[in-house]
Design a protein around this motif. Sequence first.
Motif, PDB file in Angstrom:
ATOM      1  N   VAL A  36       0.859  -1.189   0.000  1.00 62.58           N
ATOM      2  CA  VAL A  36       0.000   0.000   0.000  1.00 62.58           C
ATOM      3  C   VAL A  36       0.891   1.234   0.000  1.00 62.58           C
ATOM      4  CG1 VAL A  36      -1.796   1.296   1.233  1.00 62.58           C
ATOM      5  CG2 VAL A  36      -1.804  -1.219   1.292  1.00 62.58           C
ATOM      6  N   THR A  37       0.786   2.054  -1.042  1.00 65.46           N
ATOM      7  CA  THR A  37       1.553   3.294  -1.073  1.00 65.46           C
ATOM      8  C   THR A  37       0.719   4.437  -0.494  1.00 65.46           C
ATOM      9  OG1 THR A  37       0.854   3.921  -3.319  1.00 65.46           O
ATOM     10  CG2 THR A  37       2.818   2.520  -3.103  1.00 65.46           C
ATOM     11  N   GLY A  38       1.412   5.448   0.009  1.00 62.59           N
ATOM     12  CA  GLY A  38       0.704   6.526   0.699  1.00 62.59           C
ATOM     13  C   GLY A  38      -0.026   6.008   1.916  1.00 62.59           C
ATOM     14  N   ALA A  39       0.608   5.061   2.623  1.00 62.94           N
ATOM     15  CA  ALA A  39      -0.078   4.311   3.683  1.00 62.94           C
ATOM     16  C   ALA A  39      -0.089   5.016   5.031  1.00 62.94           C
ATOM     17  CB  ALA A  39       0.560   2.926   3.834  1.00 62.94           C
ATOM     18  N   GLY A  40       0.610   6.138   5.147  1.00 63.35           N
ATOM     19  CA  GLY A  40       0.712   6.777   6.458  1.00 63.35           C
ATOM     20  C   GLY A  40      -0.474   7.620   6.848  1.00 63.35           C
ATOM     21  N   THR A  41      -1.275   8.044   5.878  1.00 59.92           N
ATOM     22  CA  THR A  41      -2.388   8.949   6.164  1.00 59.92           C
ATOM     23  C   THR A  41      -3.582   8.615   5.283  1.00 59.92           C
ATOM     24  OG1 THR A  41      -1.601  10.556   4.521  1.00 59.92           O
ATOM     25  CG2 THR A  41      -0.838  10.866   6.795  1.00 59.92           C
ATOM     26  N   GLY A  42      -4.718   9.182   5.636  1.00 62.61           N
ATOM     27  CA  GLY A  42      -5.895   9.185   4.777  1.00 62.61           C
ATOM     28  C   GLY A  42      -6.386   7.829   4.344  1.00 62.61           C
ATOM     29  N   ILE A  43      -6.734   7.722   3.060  1.00 61.07           N
ATOM     30  CA  ILE A  43      -7.272   6.475   2.521  1.00 61.07           C
ATOM     31  C   ILE A  43      -6.244   5.358   2.614  1.00 61.07           C
ATOM     32  CG2 ILE A  43      -8.058   5.355   0.393  1.00 61.07           C
ATOM     33  CD1 ILE A  43      -9.313   8.100  -0.374  1.00 61.07           C
ATOM     34  N   GLY A  44      -4.975   5.668   2.389  1.00 59.91           N
ATOM     35  CA  GLY A  44      -3.942   4.646   2.481  1.00 59.91           C
ATOM     36  C   GLY A  44      -3.842   4.053   3.867  1.00 59.91           C
ATOM     37  N   ARG A  45      -3.862   4.907   4.864  1.00 50.45           N
ATOM     38  CA  ARG A  45      -3.788   4.443   6.256  1.00 50.45           C
ATOM     39  C   ARG A  45      -4.979   3.563   6.597  1.00 50.45           C
ATOM     40  NH1 ARG A  45      -5.975   6.441  11.083  1.00 50.45           N
ATOM     41  NH2 ARG A  45      -4.654   6.280  12.953  1.00 50.45           N
ATOM     42  N   ALA A  46      -6.168   4.026   6.260  1.00 51.78           N
ATOM     43  CA  ALA A  46      -7.373   3.256   6.558  1.00 51.78           C
ATOM     44  C   ALA A  46      -7.378   1.927   5.822  1.00 51.78           C
ATOM     45  CB  ALA A  46      -8.617   4.071   6.192  1.00 51.78           C
ATOM     46  N   THR A  47      -6.893   1.924   4.589  1.00 52.42           N
ATOM     47  CA  THR A  47      -6.893   0.700   3.793  1.00 52.42           C
ATOM     48  C   THR A  47      -5.842  -0.279   4.291  1.00 52.42           C
ATOM     49  OG1 THR A  47      -7.712   1.940   1.884  1.00 52.42           O
ATOM     50  CG2 THR A  47      -6.753  -0.222   1.470  1.00 52.42           C
TER      51      THR A  47
END
Length: 253
Positions: free
Chosen positions: A13-24
Amino acid sequence: MTASTERPRTVVVTGAGTGIGRATARAFLEAGWAVALAGRTLDTLVEAGMQHPLALAVVADVTDPGSVRALFSLAVERFGRVDAVFNNAGVPGPPGAVDEIDPTEWQRTLDVNVTGAMLVAAEAVRTMKAQTPQGGRILNNGSIAAHRPRPRTVAYAVSKHAMTGLTRAIALDGRAFGITCGQIDIGNAATGLLTGFGENRGFAQADGSVRPEPMFDVADAARTVVMMAELPANAVIGSLTITAAGMPFDGRG
């Protein structure tokens, strides 16, 4: 998806630290997947991973081919293979119409949202072709901006239209290798990204007004991504749009 019963399926998962990435990333962990969480800031990645034994935090820059290669190498080294990728990293881009934006900011938006997504997809395909059994699934995070722009968001809208082209090209070229590709277009999930589009003061409308819009829980978007990933290998959702009920969409552009 083809996966051994002796190990959990693995997703990057890229962009995993915040937002949709974190939730996903968290939704995948809760569903029993091993997750390589990629992003620019280690602390936010570690927090997003919740100290889960199947979470691997990797600092990565999607605009740097070497950094992307290292991300996938670490994921394979830790978990054995990559079954799925959520190609999510992105930036909102500069506000403004086409005659107003700074060309440097335009280029930065394309570098992350288009070239970055391409580099991640390219390394995912290389990895999925090389592993045994061959194959996997790529899920690209588009946006309803891939269908209709908001006013004065030309850089973001163009980048998300490009994502649709990337999705369709990967889906076609991946067929012979058991690699599927789909795109989720999300509208008004409650995340920090929407602050740049006006979440705190209302959203710009096509008629020039600024009005509040309905929002929906980002966890519902995350669960939808997991559902797309968990389809059997002989099924694929090529395109899915999920929005807050009642938000402007067809009347926006």
